[in-house]
Design a protein around this motif. Sequence first.
Motif, mmCIF file in Angstrom:
data_model
loop_
_atom_site.group_PDB
_atom_site.id
_atom_site.type_symbol
_atom_site.label_atom_id
_atom_site.label_comp_id
_atom_site.label_asym_id
_atom_site.label_seq_id
_atom_site.Cartn_x
_atom_site.Cartn_y
_atom_site.Cartn_z
ATOM 1 N N ALA A 1 -9.368 -2.040 1.211
ATOM 2 C CA ALA A 1 -9.169 -1.143 1.095
ATOM 3 C C ALA A 1 -9.458 0.159 0.819
ATOM 4 O O ALA A 1 -11.032 -0.210 0.264
ATOM 5 C CB ALA A 1 -7.813 -1.513 0.002
ATOM 6 N N ASN A 2 -8.945 1.329 0.930
ATOM 7 C CA ASN A 2 -9.573 2.514 0.513
ATOM 8 C C ASN A 2 -9.721 2.603 -1.178
ATOM 9 O O ASN A 2 -8.880 2.735 -1.154
ATOM 10 C CB ASN A 2 -9.051 3.899 0.781
ATOM 11 C CG ASN A 2 -9.384 5.074 0.908
ATOM 12 O OD1 ASN A 2 -10.519 4.869 -0.049
ATOM 13 N ND2 ASN A 2 -8.313 6.198 1.026
ATOM 14 N N GLU A 3 -10.796 2.277 -1.654
ATOM 15 C CA GLU A 3 -10.976 2.585 -3.067
ATOM 16 C C GLU A 3 -11.143 4.030 -3.832
ATOM 17 O O GLU A 3 -10.530 4.207 -4.786
ATOM 18 C CB GLU A 3 -12.420 2.349 -3.509
ATOM 19 C CG GLU A 3 -12.870 0.279 -3.180
ATOM 20 C CD GLU A 3 -12.063 -0.337 -3.866
ATOM 21 O OE1 GLU A 3 -11.760 -0.626 -4.783
ATOM 22 O OE2 GLU A 3 -12.417 -0.974 -3.213
ATOM 23 N N ASN B 1 -3.869 1.724 -9.032
ATOM 24 C CA ASN B 1 -5.407 2.366 -8.686
ATOM 25 C C ASN B 1 -5.217 3.292 -9.699
ATOM 26 O O ASN B 1 -5.735 4.091 -8.667
ATOM 27 C CB ASN B 1 -5.740 2.142 -7.622
ATOM 28 C CG ASN B 1 -7.171 1.849 -7.709
ATOM 29 O OD1 ASN B 1 -8.404 1.411 -8.618
ATOM 30 N ND2 ASN B 1 -7.432 2.943 -6.250
ATOM 31 N N LEU C 1 -3.896 0.657 -3.361
ATOM 32 C CA LEU C 1 -4.895 -0.262 -2.093
ATOM 33 C C LEU C 1 -3.917 -1.087 -1.925
ATOM 34 O O LEU C 1 -2.775 -1.998 -2.704
ATOM 35 C CB LEU C 1 -5.726 -0.835 -3.557
ATOM 36 C CG LEU C 1 -7.283 -0.004 -4.061
ATOM 37 C CD1 LEU C 1 -8.066 -0.656 -5.280
ATOM 38 C CD2 LEU C 1 -7.887 1.259 -3.645
ATOM 39 N N ARG C 2 -4.548 -1.023 -0.629
ATOM 40 C CA ARG C 2 -4.123 -2.601 0.411
ATOM 41 C C ARG C 2 -4.917 -3.193 0.698
ATOM 42 O O ARG C 2 -5.627 -3.409 0.982
ATOM 43 C CB ARG C 2 -2.952 -2.055 1.265
ATOM 44 C CG ARG C 2 -2.664 -3.656 1.994
ATOM 45 C CD ARG C 2 -1.311 -2.973 2.786
ATOM 46 N NE ARG C 2 -1.628 -4.581 4.244
ATOM 47 C CZ ARG C 2 -0.629 -4.166 4.888
ATOM 48 N NH1 ARG C 2 -0.062 -2.807 4.932
ATOM 49 N NH2 ARG C 2 -0.285 -4.700 5.439
ATOM 50 N N GLU C 3 -5.365 -4.850 0.379
ATOM 51 C CA GLU C 3 -5.850 -5.751 1.038
ATOM 52 C C GLU C 3 -5.121 -6.453 1.407
ATOM 53 O O GLU C 3 -4.139 -7.240 0.999
ATOM 54 C CB GLU C 3 -6.409 -6.578 -0.186
ATOM 55 C CG GLU C 3 -8.239 -5.344 -1.048
ATOM 56 C CD GLU C 3 -8.137 -6.145 -2.660
ATOM 57 O OE1 GLU C 3 -7.958 -7.593 -2.353
ATOM 58 O OE2 GLU C 3 -8.844 -5.502 -3.411
#
Length: 250
Positions: free
Chosen positions: A4-6, A24, A11-13
């Motif tokens: 994901a975009n940190e 986050n 966040l999405r994984e």
Amino acid sequence: MTAANETALVLRENHDGWVMLTLNRPEKLNALTVAMFRELRGHVEQLRDDDTVSCVILRGAGKCFSAGHDLADIATGEAVPSRGWHSETLRMLEKLPMPVVAAVHGHCYTGALEVALAADFIVAADDARFGDTHAKWALTPVWGMSQRLPRRVGVATAKRLMFTAEMISADEAVRIGLAEYAVPAAGFEEHLGELAGRIAANSVFSHAANKHLLDVTDGAALDAGLQYEVLEGRGRGSDAQERIAAFTRK
């Protein structure tokens, strides 16, 4: 797994058939803001019609799930899109067709507990602590605490937690039915992957149909619920024959 975009607040994984959503703001103990809710809502909207996802795990980054509603946001006045917008967002999360599991470690207080209660069930690390502190701050819930907490633990227990603002341990949360079970914090991450994998291995169709049955008949008289199950149940999924055939070939 897709990373994901940190820099995102949620966040999405993407994993094999399931998704991890992570609150986050670890430097602020994942305190909940309008901006974080907006990102959470965006993920929920994307997931709503995604039949490739069989399970969602919702957790927090860093030391805890979330310390709750950001009091600094409350103090300065929040610019919410509409009255009830937070509650609406959590209802959207709750009504996702796939199972949603709140994975709680560390703090899970007040607004954070309201978020966790919108999941289908809660799994706790053994270091988790839960509490409703609305009364400590002369606040009343508007994200669903008064409705979901008593449905989960019973009215008297909900009153005790709400009136005392008591913090309870993971073991106590399991005892009263707030959390389904607790696992050692050291193996929490691994357990979540195993749990999500077990859920994802089952039918997306069945998950959606079962969630619908449970939601629509919640609180109904038994006979009315039984009739609804027979007359309004969604029957068999398109993959039923394939799954049965695969089993019989073993």
